[in-house]
Design a protein around this motif. Structure first.
Motif, PDB file in Angstrom:
ATOM      1  N   MET A  29       0.987  -1.168   0.068  1.00 17.59           N
ATOM      2  CA  MET A  29       0.059   0.108   0.018  1.00 17.59           C
ATOM      3  C   MET A  29       0.990   1.344   0.121  1.00 17.59           C
ATOM      4  SD  MET A  29      -3.509  -0.371  -0.018  1.00 17.59           S
ATOM      5  CE  MET A  29      -4.191  -2.023   0.564  1.00 17.59           C
ATOM      6  N   ARG A  30       0.715   2.456  -0.835  1.00 17.56           N
ATOM      7  CA  ARG A  30       1.269   3.440  -0.745  1.00 17.56           C
ATOM      8  C   ARG A  30       0.140   4.543   0.055  1.00 17.56           C
ATOM      9  NH1 ARG A  30       5.076   4.845  -4.458  1.00 17.56           N
ATOM     10  NH2 ARG A  30       3.689   6.784  -4.881  1.00 17.56           N
ATOM     11  N   VAL A  31       0.221   5.112   0.915  1.00 17.67           N
ATOM     12  CA  VAL A  31      -0.718   5.788   1.944  1.00 17.67           C
ATOM     13  C   VAL A  31       0.556   7.481   1.961  1.00 17.67           C
ATOM     14  CG1 VAL A  31      -1.755   6.641   3.753  1.00 17.67           C
ATOM     15  CG2 VAL A  31      -1.457   4.107   3.320  1.00 17.67           C
ATOM     16  N   PHE A  32      -0.396   8.468   1.794  1.00 12.88           N
ATOM     17  CA  PHE A  32       0.193   9.939   1.136  1.00 12.88           C
ATOM     18  C   PHE A  32      -0.510  10.688   2.610  1.00 12.88           C
ATOM     19  CE2 PHE A  32      -0.361  14.282   0.798  1.00 12.88           C
ATOM     20  CZ  PHE A  32       1.193  14.992   0.694  1.00 12.88           C
ATOM     21  N   THR A  33       0.407  11.232   3.389  1.00 15.78           N
ATOM     22  CA  THR A  33      -0.225  12.321   4.813  1.00 15.78           C
ATOM     23  C   THR A  33       0.891  13.797   4.682  1.00 15.78           C
ATOM     24  OG1 THR A  33      -0.145  12.048   7.096  1.00 15.78           O
ATOM     25  CG2 THR A  33       2.355  11.399   6.430  1.00 15.78           C
ATOM     26  N   ALA A  34       0.200  14.068   5.278  1.00 21.87           N
ATOM     27  CA  ALA A  34       0.075  15.907   5.459  1.00 21.87           C
ATOM     28  C   ALA A  34      -0.311  16.441   6.697  1.00 21.87           C
ATOM     29  CB  ALA A  34       0.575  16.793   4.090  1.00 21.87           C
ATOM     30  N   ALA A  35       0.199  17.553   6.921  1.00 23.08           N
ATOM     31  CA  ALA A  35      -1.267  18.205   7.646  1.00 23.08           C
ATOM     32  C   ALA A  35      -0.301  20.059   7.282  1.00 23.08           C
ATOM     33  CB  ALA A  35       0.205  18.182   9.356  1.00 23.08           C
ATOM     34  N   LEU A  36      -1.798  20.316   7.510  1.00 23.13           N
ATOM     35  CA  LEU A  36      -2.413  22.468   7.685  1.00 23.13           C
ATOM     36  C   LEU A  36      -2.900  22.685   8.890  1.00 23.13           C
ATOM     37  CD1 LEU A  36      -1.371  24.766   6.465  1.00 23.13           C
ATOM     38  CD2 LEU A  36      -3.529  24.313   4.505  1.00 23.13           C
ATOM     39  N   ALA A  37      -2.342  23.050   9.322  1.00 17.42           N
ATOM     40  CA  ALA A  37      -3.963  23.321  10.634  1.00 17.42           C
ATOM     41  C   ALA A  37      -4.039  24.653  11.450  1.00 17.42           C
ATOM     42  CB  ALA A  37      -3.477  22.401  11.423  1.00 17.42           C
ATOM     43  N   THR A  38      -4.423  25.614  11.565  1.00 15.09           N
ATOM     44  CA  THR A  38      -4.013  26.602  12.568  1.00 15.09           C
ATOM     45  C   THR A  38      -5.814  26.920  13.295  1.00 15.09           C
ATOM     46  OG1 THR A  38      -3.572  29.161  13.239  1.00 15.09           O
ATOM     47  CG2 THR A  38      -4.946  28.779  11.056  1.00 15.09           C
ATOM     48  N   GLU A  39      -6.147  27.745  14.119  1.00 16.55           N
ATOM     49  CA  GLU A  39      -7.089  27.801  14.766  1.00 16.55           C
ATOM     50  C   GLU A  39      -8.196  28.930  14.446  1.00 16.55           C
ATOM     51  OE1 GLU A  39     -10.049  25.895  18.269  1.00 16.55           O
ATOM     52  OE2 GLU A  39      -7.846  27.325  19.126  1.00 16.55           O
ATOM     53  N   THR A  40      -8.608  29.439  13.264  1.00 19.13           N
ATOM     54  CA  THR A  40      -9.199  30.826  13.174  1.00 19.13           C
ATOM     55  C   THR A  40     -10.106  31.644  14.178  1.00 19.13           C
ATOM     56  OG1 THR A  40      -8.344  30.830  10.938  1.00 19.13           O
ATOM     57  CG2 THR A  40      -9.404  32.757  11.449  1.00 19.13           C
ATOM     58  N   ASN A  41      -9.915  32.764  15.118  1.00 23.86           N
ATOM     59  CA  ASN A  41     -10.292  33.716  15.610  1.00 23.86           C
ATOM     60  C   ASN A  41     -10.581  34.408  14.912  1.00 23.86           C
ATOM     61  OD1 ASN A  41     -11.875  35.684  17.329  1.00 23.86           O
ATOM     62  ND2 ASN A  41     -10.862  34.918  19.384  1.00 23.86           N
ATOM     63  N   THR A  42     -12.240  34.870  14.248  1.00 19.51           N
ATOM     64  CA  THR A  42     -11.409  35.744  13.174  1.00 19.51           C
ATOM     65  C   THR A  42     -12.036  37.486  13.453  1.00 19.51           C
ATOM     66  OG1 THR A  42     -14.555  34.782  12.829  1.00 19.51           O
ATOM     67  CG2 THR A  42     -12.854  34.561  11.435  1.00 19.51           C
ATOM     68  N   PHE A  43     -12.333  37.717  15.604  1.00 23.42           N
ATOM     69  CA  PHE A  43     -12.219  38.993  15.442  1.00 23.42           C
ATOM     70  C   PHE A  43     -11.263  38.808  16.582  1.00 23.42           C
ATOM     71  CE2 PHE A  43     -16.342  36.195  15.205  1.00 23.42           C
ATOM     72  CZ  PHE A  43     -17.256  37.223  16.082  1.00 23.42           C
ATOM     73  N   SER A  44      -9.872  38.304  16.182  1.00 25.48           N
ATOM     74  CA  SER A  44      -8.773  38.536  16.738  1.00 25.48           C
ATOM     75  C   SER A  44      -8.015  39.409  15.270  1.00 25.48           C
ATOM     76  CB  SER A  44      -8.107  36.898  16.255  1.00 25.48           C
ATOM     77  OG  SER A  44      -6.490  37.244  16.799  1.00 25.48           O
ATOM     78  N   PRO A  45      -7.291  40.652  16.119  1.00 22.38           N
ATOM     79  CA  PRO A  45      -6.660  41.692  15.391  1.00 22.38           C
ATOM     80  C   PRO A  45      -5.312  41.397  14.649  1.00 22.38           C
ATOM     81  CG  PRO A  45      -6.461  41.788  17.998  1.00 22.38           C
ATOM     82  CD  PRO A  45      -7.333  41.421  17.178  1.00 22.38           C
ATOM     83  N   ILE A  46      -4.835  39.209  14.941  1.00 18.81           N
ATOM     84  CA  ILE A  46      -3.700  39.206  15.098  1.00 18.81           C
ATOM     85  C   ILE A  46      -3.785  38.368  13.258  1.00 18.81           C
ATOM     86  CG2 ILE A  46      -1.294  37.994  16.277  1.00 18.81           C
ATOM     87  CD1 ILE A  46      -2.962  38.860  18.989  1.00 18.81           C
ATOM     88  N   ALA A  47      -3.542  39.235  12.650  1.00 18.91           N
ATOM     89  CA  ALA A  47      -3.149  38.380  11.256  1.00 18.91           C
ATOM     90  C   ALA A  47      -2.215  36.699  11.044  1.00 18.91           C
ATOM     91  CB  ALA A  47      -2.898  39.579  10.377  1.00 18.91           C
TER      92      ALA A  47
END
Length: 485
Positions: free
Chosen positions: A1-19
């Motif tokens: 079997m050939r399996v691809f794995t990766a990760a892309l993550a953050t948690e966005t507070n859309t009210f936060s002023p920090i871009a």
């Protein structure tokens, strides 16, 4: 079997002023293909667990890049598209594959994208086609959109809050994926919309008992492979905000649908009873002072960098200073500029310093004190379960019997090692002032004589009924009293 794995993550507070831009990911975790360290971050455990699983089976694991940024505001469009396209190009180069196993968070929002994870998963599905297994691990503080459900075969979600089980859930994810790839099972995902948004700490009842029930049902019910609660993330102003139940069954959609609805309605019936009792800064300091022994932990629960706030609020600290309270350690106040000033001054220096309360309204006023710089640490980090959380270049300063850790990389207070990493023995202080909603509980409860949850200022939108959402649905509790009417 050939399996691809990766990760892309953050948690966005859309009210936060920090871009968030690429530098924010690089400050927390940016690992190119095959370069992920042996220790996982909160949302990258599918990679490290996958290494062990595939090595044991003799399968080929193709690793893509892994990116994690500490929670903050909107991700820059160019940054999201760059990191997304990097993973998609790696997947395209790896084809053909039998499966795709991803580490995501589920609450990312980027400029121009209300649903980046849905966008990524849909593009993954377009590359691999309809017959290749696609699955991911999610944080429960996320948004389960229809686009994601349509693109993936199944999701496994952390059950615990605090998230002490992110590695265990990655193992569950892989266990289901392996059995599916071997042809032993056919995972089918059922989803029920609970029509609510709430906060669900598993360190207390009733959520403790509810999660224990999920564990028991997974063991006792035939054909049930996994049960999860998507708590939702109330600081994300997105169209599909809300709490949902996921049931994964072995080719038994009818059973999954019925079980998800039963559990979802049970959860809805308990709405409004999950959150811990909270007091203001005056009552919090009263309780800490009155305690016969320490350390008393005061959790500044809504200035939680883990929820996207800056972590620089000074409301509780100002109350302690005004009342002349000493024997206090504060971990942390985010202030990169103050850290730079301390670094320039050097250990042992005594300097006037202004710090804190620079990021947003309702977080207090900057603190002005003549301080001693006790210790400086480059690239400081603390424990978090089976992982480590960086809090950047940091300075331990002191004044009037109060110790404060200033940090340059935002991070909530996961573990008492936050203090010991700077040379402070947390058990020797009467009061520990930390910033976290509940992730601190598992580790700090081991040393605390008492824990006081404090709601001070308004750095985080924690009252959905009155939060000024622009995009979020309004047909859920507590925006309406009875969404089932």
């Amino acid at each position: 079997m050939r399996v691809f794995t990766a990760a892309l993550a953050t948690e966005t507070n859309t009210f936060s002023p920090i871009a968030i831009d690429k530098r924010a990911f690089e400050a927390s975790l940016y690992a190119k293909a095959g370069e992920h360290p042996a220790t996982p971050t909160l949302c990258t455990a599918p990679i490290t667990v996958g290494r062990a699983v595939c090595a044991d089976l003799g399968w080929t694991l193709i690793e893509g890049s892994a990116s994690w940024a500490d929670p903050a505001g909107l991700v820059a469009r160019a940054t999201y598209e760059e990191l997304r396209d990097e993973i998609l190009a790696q997947l395209q180069a790896a084809m053909p594959v039998d499966g795709v196993v991803l580490g995501l968070h589920g609450a990312m929002v980027a400029q121009g994208y209300d649903d980046p994870e849905g966008d990524l998963l849909a593009r993954v599905r377009a590359i691999v086609g309809p017959d290749v297994l696609v699955c991911a691990e999610l944080d429960p503080h996320s948004h389960l959109t229809a686009k994601r459900v349509n693109a993936a075969n199944f999701f496994v979600v952390f059950k615990e809050f605090p998230h002490i089980d992110f590695v265990d859930r990655a193992r569950d994810l892989w266990a289901i994926a392996v059995r599916a790839l071997k042809g032993e099972i056919k995972p089918v995902m059922s989803v029920f919309d609970c029509r609510m948004i709430d906060v669900f700490p598993t360190s207390k009842e009733p959520m403790r008992g509810f999660v224990n029930k999920l564990y028991a049902l997974e063991q006792s019910e035939p054909d049930v492979l996994s049960l999860s609660v998507i708590h939702g993330f109330m600081a994300g102003d997105v169209p599909e905000l809300g709490t949902k139940i996921i049931a994964i069954t072995n080719d038994n959609a009818a059973k999954g649908d019925a079980l998800a609805e039963t559990l979802g309605r049970e959860l809805f019936a308990l709405r409004g009873t999950f959150m811990v009792a909270q007091v203001d800064e005056h009552a919090a300091v009263d309780a800490a002072v009155a305690a016969p022994r320490g350390p008393v932990v005061i959790a500044d629960m809504w200035d939680n960098p883990g929820g996207g706030t800056a972590g620089d609020a000074t409301v509780i600290l100002a109350e302690l200073i005004a009342r002349g309270i000493s024997d206090v350690a504060v971990g942390t106040i985010w202030d990169p500029i103050a850290v730079q000033i301390c670094m320039a001054a050097g250990e042992g220096a005594e300097i006037p310093l202004r710090f804190g309360a620079k990021s947003a309204p309702h977080t207090g006023s900057p603190i002005d004190q003549f301080v001693r710089v006790n210790r400086l640490v480059r690239d400081a980090e603390m424990r978090f379960g089976e992982s480590y959380a960086p809090f950047g270049d940091a300075a331990w300063i002191s004044f009037a019997g109060i110790d404060v850790i200033l940090n340059s990389t935002r991070a909530q207070s996961f573990d008492p090692s936050l203090f010991s990493a700077m040379g402070i023995d947390p058990t020797s202080r009467k009061i520990l002032l930390i910033k976290s909603t509940n992730h601190f509980y598992d580790s700090f409860s081991r040393i605390a004589s008492e824990i006081v949850y404090c709601a001070a200022g308004k750095p985080y939108p924690n009252t959905p009924a009155t939060t000024p959402y622009r995009k979020a649905r309004r047909d859920i509790w507590p925006m309406v009293e009875n969404p089932w009417a």
